[in-house]
Design a protein around this motif. Sequence first.
Motif, mmCIF file in Angstrom:
data_model
loop_
_atom_site.group_PDB
_atom_site.id
_atom_site.type_symbol
_atom_site.label_atom_id
_atom_site.label_comp_id
_atom_site.label_asym_id
_atom_site.label_seq_id
_atom_site.Cartn_x
_atom_site.Cartn_y
_atom_site.Cartn_z
ATOM 1 N N LEU A 198 0.806 -1.222 0.000
ATOM 2 C CA LEU A 198 0.000 0.000 0.000
ATOM 3 C C LEU A 198 0.839 1.272 0.000
ATOM 4 C CD1 LEU A 198 -2.824 -1.010 2.494
ATOM 5 C CD2 LEU A 198 -2.871 -1.030 0.015
ATOM 6 N N THR A 199 2.141 1.170 0.135
ATOM 7 C CA THR A 199 2.989 2.357 0.169
ATOM 8 C C THR A 199 2.864 3.207 -1.096
ATOM 9 O OG1 THR A 199 4.509 1.264 1.666
ATOM 10 C CG2 THR A 199 5.363 3.140 0.453
ATOM 11 N N PRO A 200 2.903 2.643 -2.313
ATOM 12 C CA PRO A 200 2.734 3.483 -3.504
ATOM 13 C C PRO A 200 1.365 4.160 -3.560
ATOM 14 C CG PRO A 200 3.727 1.405 -4.110
ATOM 15 C CD PRO A 200 3.301 1.278 -2.688
ATOM 16 N N ALA A 201 0.331 3.465 -3.128
ATOM 17 C CA ALA A 201 -1.004 4.070 -3.136
ATOM 18 C C ALA A 201 -1.087 5.218 -2.134
ATOM 19 C CB ALA A 201 -2.066 3.019 -2.816
ATOM 20 N N LYS A 202 -0.460 5.052 -0.970
ATOM 21 C CA LYS A 202 -0.452 6.135 0.019
ATOM 22 C C LYS A 202 0.286 7.351 -0.520
ATOM 23 C CE LYS A 202 -0.469 3.389 4.253
ATOM 24 N NZ LYS A 202 0.356 2.997 5.418
ATOM 25 N N ALA A 203 1.441 7.116 -1.127
ATOM 26 C CA ALA A 203 2.224 8.227 -1.665
ATOM 27 C C ALA A 203 1.449 8.964 -2.752
ATOM 28 C CB ALA A 203 3.550 7.718 -2.212
ATOM 29 N N ALA A 204 0.780 8.228 -3.633
ATOM 30 C CA ALA A 204 -0.012 8.870 -4.686
ATOM 31 C C ALA A 204 -1.185 9.635 -4.088
ATOM 32 C CB ALA A 204 -0.507 7.815 -5.677
ATOM 33 N N PHE A 205 -1.828 9.061 -3.082
ATOM 34 C CA PHE A 205 -2.948 9.753 -2.439
ATOM 35 C C PHE A 205 -2.481 11.037 -1.759
ATOM 36 C CE2 PHE A 205 -5.516 10.505 1.389
ATOM 37 C CZ PHE A 205 -6.738 10.777 0.788
ATOM 38 N N TYR A 206 -1.362 10.967 -1.049
ATOM 39 C CA TYR A 206 -0.846 12.163 -0.383
ATOM 40 C C TYR A 206 -0.503 13.255 -1.393
ATOM 41 C CZ TYR A 206 -0.404 9.437 3.922
ATOM 42 O OH TYR A 206 -0.654 8.685 5.036
ATOM 43 N N SER A 207 0.076 12.873 -2.535
ATOM 44 C CA SER A 207 0.404 13.868 -3.557
ATOM 45 C C SER A 207 -0.832 14.407 -4.246
ATOM 46 C CB SER A 207 1.337 13.275 -4.602
ATOM 47 O OG SER A 207 2.650 13.299 -4.128
ATOM 48 N N THR A 208 -1.893 13.624 -4.263
ATOM 49 C CA THR A 208 -3.137 14.116 -4.840
ATOM 50 C C THR A 208 -3.766 15.157 -3.943
ATOM 51 O OG1 THR A 208 -3.497 11.962 -5.878
ATOM 52 C CG2 THR A 208 -5.396 13.410 -5.708
ATOM 53 N N VAL A 209 -3.755 14.919 -2.645
ATOM 54 C CA VAL A 209 -4.365 15.849 -1.690
ATOM 55 C C VAL A 209 -3.555 17.136 -1.604
ATOM 56 C CG1 VAL A 209 -4.978 16.170 0.729
ATOM 57 C CG2 VAL A 209 -5.446 14.001 -0.383
ATOM 58 N N ILE A 210 -2.256 17.019 -1.342
ATOM 59 C CA ILE A 210 -1.366 18.176 -1.268
ATOM 60 C C ILE A 210 -0.160 17.876 -2.150
ATOM 61 C CG2 ILE A 210 0.097 19.591 0.222
ATOM 62 C CD1 ILE A 210 -1.753 18.869 2.537
ATOM 63 N N PRO A 211 0.027 18.631 -3.230
ATOM 64 C CA PRO A 211 1.166 18.359 -4.105
ATOM 65 C C PRO A 211 2.482 18.424 -3.327
ATOM 66 C CG PRO A 211 -0.337 19.879 -5.152
ATOM 67 C CD PRO A 211 -0.809 19.714 -3.737
ATOM 68 N N GLY A 212 3.326 17.426 -3.530
ATOM 69 C CA GLY A 212 4.613 17.358 -2.867
ATOM 70 C C GLY A 212 4.606 16.531 -1.598
ATOM 71 N N LEU A 213 3.428 16.254 -1.035
ATOM 72 C CA LEU A 213 3.368 15.487 0.203
ATOM 73 C C LEU A 213 3.764 14.022 -0.027
ATOM 74 C CD1 LEU A 213 2.746 15.755 3.188
ATOM 75 C CD2 LEU A 213 0.385 15.151 2.695
#
Length: 187
Positions: free
Chosen positions: A43-58
């Motif tokens: 789930l790490t790639p999905a979390k990273a993509a979700f975080y970048s979707t919510v706040i760019p760069g997160l």
Amino acid sequence: MVVFRIILFSFFLFGINSAIAQVQFEEVKITKDSTSYKPIDPLTPAKAAFYSTVIPGLGQVYNKQYWKVPIVYGGLAIGYYFYNDNNKKYNEFRDIYKRRLEGYTNDKYQGIYTDAVLINAQRTFERNRDISTAVMIGFYVLNIIDANVGAHLMQFNVNDNLSLTPDVRQNEIDYKYNVGLTLNYRF
């Protein structure tokens, strides 16, 4: 001739057995690998993509790739700057052209630009505004993709046992250089 074949066959049969019996096996020691085992979290790639979707760069911060955050915000800021600049100029030329259609003749470009030039300027700034919007959306999407791919690549075991190096050798026949890649895998 038959007797010779029987003797030869029996020699091979008994000779192989005695040769195998004389082989001494050495004790094989298995050592632990020097690399540390880290469990893979799918789930790490999905979390990273979700975080970048919510706040760019997160997502890049989640992947501990802090140096990419200024690039993400720089690309978004450049796209926004050009969008805002082209939108202001588009609205300015559009308002001047509308006022000229209403019959007003006291604009700052009176006598300098004709109506055709004002229409052409509107189209140019509108197109540039739309391109700037596409650049902003492109940086936003690339931010998400980069966070996802970065999280995927962090899960790969990359150490000295696996290496890819350039290989340049001189040919002994015609003395030309041969260029290639060498993939090394050590057990």
